[in-house]
Design an enzyme around this catalytic site. Sequence first.
Site, short mmCIF file in Angstrom:
data_model
loop_
_atom_site.label_atom_id
_atom_site.label_comp_id
_atom_site.label_asym_id
_atom_site.label_seq_id
_atom_site.Cartn_x
_atom_site.Cartn_y
_atom_site.Cartn_z
N ASP A 103 15.61 11.51 22.34
CA ASP A 103 14.64 11.02 23.05
C ASP A 103 13.38 10.83 22.46
OD1 ASP A 103 16.77 11.10 24.80
OD2 ASP A 103 15.79 12.81 26.07
N1 URA Z 1 19.24 16.11 24.97
C1 URA Z 1 18.21 15.53 25.80
O1 URA Z 1 17.94 15.59 26.82
N2 URA Z 1 17.32 14.72 24.92
C2 URA Z 1 17.37 14.65 23.42
O2 URA Z 1 16.93 13.97 22.88
C3 URA Z 1 18.63 15.37 22.93
C4 URA Z 1 19.44 16.13 23.76
#
Ligand code: URA
Length: 240
Positions: A103
């Site tokens: 993310d």
């Molecule tokens: N899980 C999440 O919630 N975000 C990420 O970036 C990776 C795994």
Amino acid sequence: MRLDKLLAHSGLGTRKEVKKLLKKKIVEVNELVVTDPKVHVDPEVDQVTVSGETLDYQEFIYLMMNKPQGVISATEDNMHETVIDLLEMQDSLQEPHPVGRLDIDTEGLLILTNDGKLTHRLLSPKHHVDKLYFAEIDGIVTEEDQRAFEQGVTLDDDEYHTLPAKLEIVSVNEADQTSVIKLVIQEGKFHQVKRMMQAVGKEVTYLKRLQMGPLKLDEQLELGAYRELTSEELEMLRNA
Ligand code: URA
């Protein structure tokens, strides 16, 4: 492959720049000057030289990045800086892509490569490559949460039941009502860690990926920095 692609992937410039190079008559294939960018060459067989220097061509590039917050794990985006924008020109010319997504607000280990086979292997749900995350949590993480994660939890927004995950409680702060955890998951669903914590009523406030399969984030890498994988790391990943 086309000669202009080979030259570009070898770090000699963009396709446009490479065309100019060819016009200068300094590129030879098997000792013959070539100016046509469309000519097909086999880097395994043909000898390509530029100003007399033999081309050092690597078909694939394998990078490990410590992804910072604020950039997205994509090759292009209209709004935000991408992880590709953080690469040196000679590396981005090889056209690597991120292996999976983190993310925008997640930090840590991101592999970038142009090796589609390895990417597929690492991301295929069949292979269940473990991913280790470090997270700070708003809320007190309990042994009950650990047991729930061992069975997998249902992500309430789409009724998906996750595979078993290993939750380690690193510390809890009763006064602040916060916790620090490590979590190993086998899948890579959208926002998976955040949604798993939501499923037990808690919120992720900071997330960092530490490991993917056998590959550990090199803690010497500053946020936004990257390096090539060593041959040992690559071998380990191929066998993951
Ligand atoms: N899980 C999440 O919630 N975000 C990420 O970036 C990776 C795994």
